[in-house]
Motif scaffolding. Structure first.
Motif, PDB file in Angstrom:
ATOM      1  N   SER A 105       1.095  -1.152  -0.025  1.00 34.57           N
ATOM      2  CA  SER A 105       0.063   0.056  -0.045  1.00 34.57           C
ATOM      3  C   SER A 105       1.023   1.137  -0.043  1.00 34.57           C
ATOM      4  N   VAL A 106       0.354   2.427  -0.366  1.00 31.48           N
ATOM      5  CA  VAL A 106       0.994   3.861  -0.341  1.00 31.48           C
ATOM      6  C   VAL A 106      -0.208   4.616  -0.105  1.00 31.48           C
ATOM      7  N   HIS A 107       0.366   5.876   0.721  1.00 37.82           N
ATOM      8  CA  HIS A 107      -0.526   6.943   0.865  1.00 37.82           C
ATOM      9  C   HIS A 107      -0.170   8.147   0.336  1.00 37.82           C
ATOM     10  N   THR A 108      -1.131   8.789  -0.425  1.00 33.80           N
ATOM     11  CA  THR A 108      -0.603  10.154  -0.988  1.00 33.80           C
ATOM     12  C   THR A 108      -1.838  11.142  -0.625  1.00 33.80           C
ATOM     13  N   VAL A 109      -1.551  12.373  -1.088  1.00 32.37           N
ATOM     14  CA  VAL A 109      -2.513  13.365  -1.073  1.00 32.37           C
ATOM     15  C   VAL A 109      -3.701  12.996  -1.887  1.00 32.37           C
ATOM     16  N   GLY A 110      -4.912  12.790  -1.456  1.00 36.25           N
ATOM     17  CA  GLY A 110      -5.924  12.571  -2.181  1.00 36.25           C
ATOM     18  C   GLY A 110      -6.600  13.545  -3.371  1.00 36.25           C
ATOM     19  N   PRO A 111      -7.502  13.072  -4.288  1.00 39.98           N
ATOM     20  CA  PRO A 111      -7.569  13.879  -5.311  1.00 39.98           C
ATOM     21  C   PRO A 111      -8.715  14.709  -5.200  1.00 39.98           C
ATOM     22  N   SER A 112      -9.350  14.640  -3.938  1.00 44.11           N
ATOM     23  CA  SER A 112     -10.331  15.798  -3.567  1.00 44.11           C
ATOM     24  C   SER A 112      -9.595  17.196  -3.348  1.00 44.11           C
ATOM     25  N   PHE A 113      -8.280  16.950  -3.210  1.00 43.62           N
ATOM     26  CA  PHE A 113      -7.242  18.288  -2.677  1.00 43.62           C
ATOM     27  C   PHE A 113      -6.627  18.634  -4.072  1.00 43.62           C
ATOM     28  N   HIS A 120       0.261  14.427 -10.437  1.00 43.14           N
ATOM     29  CA  HIS A 120       1.143  13.556 -11.199  1.00 43.14           C
ATOM     30  C   HIS A 120       1.608  12.290 -10.195  1.00 43.14           C
ATOM     31  N   THR A 121       1.704  12.511  -8.959  1.00 37.52           N
ATOM     32  CA  THR A 121       2.139  11.262  -8.160  1.00 37.52           C
ATOM     33  C   THR A 121       0.969  10.373  -8.137  1.00 37.52           C
ATOM     34  N   ARG A 122      -0.391  10.675  -8.167  1.00 31.02           N
ATOM     35  CA  ARG A 122      -1.154   9.697  -8.379  1.00 31.02           C
ATOM     36  C   ARG A 122      -1.101   8.990  -9.730  1.00 31.02           C
ATOM     37  N   LEU A 146      -5.190   9.582   0.340  1.00 30.16           N
ATOM     38  CA  LEU A 146      -5.772   8.464  -0.639  1.00 30.16           C
ATOM     39  C   LEU A 146      -4.692   7.256  -0.350  1.00 30.16           C
ATOM     40  N   ILE A 147      -5.585   6.153  -0.042  1.00 29.96           N
ATOM     41  CA  ILE A 147      -4.638   4.821   0.142  1.00 29.96           C
ATOM     42  C   ILE A 147      -4.663   4.466  -1.185  1.00 29.96           C
TER      43      ILE A 147
END
Length: 162
Positions: A105-113, A120-122, A146-147
């Motif tokens: 798994s990985v966490h990153t800033v979600g698309p609602s932001f 680009h990261t997503r 975002l997970i």
């Protein structure tokens, strides 16, 4: 660009790379935490090395035998879009799968932001086999996290990524 991905730890290279990526790593406390994690034996550390030296870092942490988290991946700005990130992810996946891990798994800033660098990261995570699972507010920071998950299969065990 010729890259070799090896197990290794370099807190100074982690700091140098993160500080060169202010669109993603602008919080000095967060940078300090990632640098500290680089030396923490609970995290596996991979370093991407080019002929000129380290250009990427990946930290992963095994939470259960079957599941691990990609805690950090960062590529020097001069080496971005050259396959370094992909090489790091594939090496992490290969090592974990060979040890019986079945989910990364990985966490990153979600698309609602709305944020172009994180869009680009997503897109990068999707390109290396991660699938969005869920978004939560206040998980890793006050905004949306975002997970994403990637199943690790026999094919990952056979990767010979350098």
């Amino acid at each position: 660009m010729t890259i070799e991905v090896v197990e290794g730890r370099s807190a100074s290279d982690t700091r140098r790379i993160l500080e060169a990526l202010p669109d993603w790593f602008c919080d000095p406390a967060a940078i300090d935490n990632y640098v500290e994690a680089t030396d923490d034996p609970r995290y596996e550390s991979m370093v991407a090395i080019s002929p000129t030296g380290p250009v990427g870092i990946a930290l992963s942490r095994r939470h259960f035998h079957e599941a691990a988290e990609l805690h950090l991946i960062a590529v020097d700005p001069g080496a971005r879009r050259s396959g370094v990130g992909r090489s790091l992810v594939e090496r992490v996946a290969s090592v974990l799968a060979a040890d019986g891990c079945s989910l990364l798994s990985v966490h990153t800033v979600g698309p609602s932001f709305q944020n172009e660098p994180y869009a680009h990261t997503r897109a990068f995570y999707r390109s290396v086999g991660f699938t969005p699972l869920e978004e939560h507010d206040g998980l890793d920071w006050p905004g949306p996290t975002l997970i994403l998950v990637r199943p690790l299969q026999a094919a990952d065990r056979e990767e010979d990524v350098r």
